[in-house]
Motif scaffolding. Structure first.
Motif, PDB file in Angstrom:
ATOM      1  N   ASP A  60       8.282  -4.469  -3.007  1.00  0.00           N
ATOM      2  CA  ASP A  60       8.521  -3.945  -4.345  1.00  0.00           C
ATOM      3  C   ASP A  60       8.077  -4.965  -5.378  1.00  0.00           C
ATOM      4  OD1 ASP A  60      10.443  -1.381  -4.168  1.00  0.00           O
ATOM      5  OD2 ASP A  60      11.054  -2.806  -2.612  1.00  0.00           O
ATOM      6  N   VAL A  70       5.643   0.659   1.074  1.00  0.00           N
ATOM      7  CA  VAL A  70       5.738   0.453  -0.374  1.00  0.00           C
ATOM      8  C   VAL A  70       7.070   1.020  -0.837  1.00  0.00           C
ATOM      9  CG1 VAL A  70       4.738   0.955  -2.627  1.00  0.00           C
ATOM     10  CG2 VAL A  70       3.243   0.572  -0.636  1.00  0.00           C
ATOM     11  N   ASN A  74       7.592   0.259  -7.428  1.00  0.00           N
ATOM     12  CA  ASN A  74       6.228  -0.117  -7.056  1.00  0.00           C
ATOM     13  C   ASN A  74       5.356  -0.545  -8.232  1.00  0.00           C
ATOM     14  OD1 ASN A  74       5.947   2.410  -8.219  1.00  0.00           O
ATOM     15  ND2 ASN A  74       4.366   3.074  -6.785  1.00  0.00           N
TER      16      ASN A  74
END
Length: 307
Positions: free
Chosen positions: A35, A138, A142
């Motif tokens: 992140d 992911v 993001n």
């Protein structure tokens, strides 16, 4: 501007010769994600180098490779510093759009540099978004919104930034080296009044040790001309020598220990700070309490700051 062009060309060479990924061992553990560490970051347009962090969540057993994209957003989108039809323009430089985070790091940062345009404009913004990750998923956070805060409408902010010092040393040899001029926090009672000039002891390296070579300067706007003024205040204790633990660096106005100010005037275009002809700063060695003075070992004269 030419230094930025050289930097941009160098980045291309650096990326071409980057290390091979063949020997990398990527994470295989489940439940690992990446992140952006911050949802928003604000930096001054004159900041120069800054970093946007990316973090790994979960216990990885190998490296995680992250790839990002950068896009201008908002009412005044920031643009990458690039060449268009022979002309260079833009607001930021990204060193690399990929980075690899080792399992013992847990976090790594993308390296950026701002490009100061010296024009009054609204703040510019861009987003940094993770588009892929090798060795991890992911995560939900993001992207990071980066705001480049304009500094040109405020004289105190406008004078801040990174400069090249052009000068002569104590042997009469022309020298050039980097310094930075930074202000204090807006919450400080000295905001708008004091500045810190870091790097002037580059004139006498390697005598200086450490990275605290900051010289204090006063700031004001001349009430008659409207010019922004930077006053180097001397003498000042600005660092530690390498000879012994109790030796300090003292910056003097020439050879005088009397209190003095060396005034600099910011040019109308904001690119140069000019000092009176013949101005000299002598870097002087003394004991920590200044009771034992060992004499000068470095100097700069006829200097100016340019960016």
């Amino acid at each position: 501007m030419k230094y930025l062009k050289i930097f941009a060309f160098s980045l291309g060479a650096l990326l071409v010769t980057s290390c091979s990924e063949e020997n990398k061992s990527f994470n295989t553990e489940a439940g690992v994600s990446v992140d952006m560490a911050d949802s928003q970051i604000t930096v001054k347009e004159s900041e120069g180098q800054f970093f946007v962090p990316i973090k790994v969540d979960g216990k990885a057993n190998g490296d995680v490779k992250v790839t990002v994209k950068v896009e201008g957003t908002g009412n005044n989108p920031a643009q990458p510093f690039e060449e268009h039809n022979g002309e260079w323009s833009g607001n930021f430089i990204l060193v690399s759009s990929t980075l690899t985070i080792s399992p013992d790091q847990g976090e790594a940062s993308l390296e950026f540099s701002t490009v100061d345009d010296f024009n009054i404009n609204s703040d510019r913004t861009f987003t940094v978004t993770i588009v892929s990750a090798e060795g991890a998923k992911v995560g939900t956070q993001n992207s990071t919104l980066v705001t480049l805060e304009d500094n040109d409408s405020d004289p105190y902010e406008r004078i801040q930034g990174n400069y090249k010092v052009n000068c002569f040393d104590m042997n009469g040899t022309a020298r050039m080296f980097n310094i930075s001029v930074k202000g204090v926090a807006k919450s400080s009672p000295y905001y708008g009044v004091l500045l810190n000039v870091t790097g002037l002891t580059s004139a006498c390296e390697p005598i200086f040790v450490g990275d605290g070579s900051s010289m204090q300067a006063a700031f004001e706007v001349d009430p008659e001309t409207g010019a922004s003024m930077l006053y180097l205040l001397m003498p000042q204790d600005i660092g530690k020598c390498t000879y012994a633990d109790d030796l300090r660096i003292w910056a003097l106005n020439g050879y005088s220990t009397a209190q003095a100010e060396v005034p600099g005037i910011l040019s109308d275009d904001g690119r140069t700070i000019s000092f009176p002809e013949g101005s000299m700063i002598l870097f002087y060695a003394a004991s920590a309490d200044f009771s034992t003075q060992l004499g000068g070992f470095g100097a700069i004269s006829d200097f100016s700051f340019a960016r």
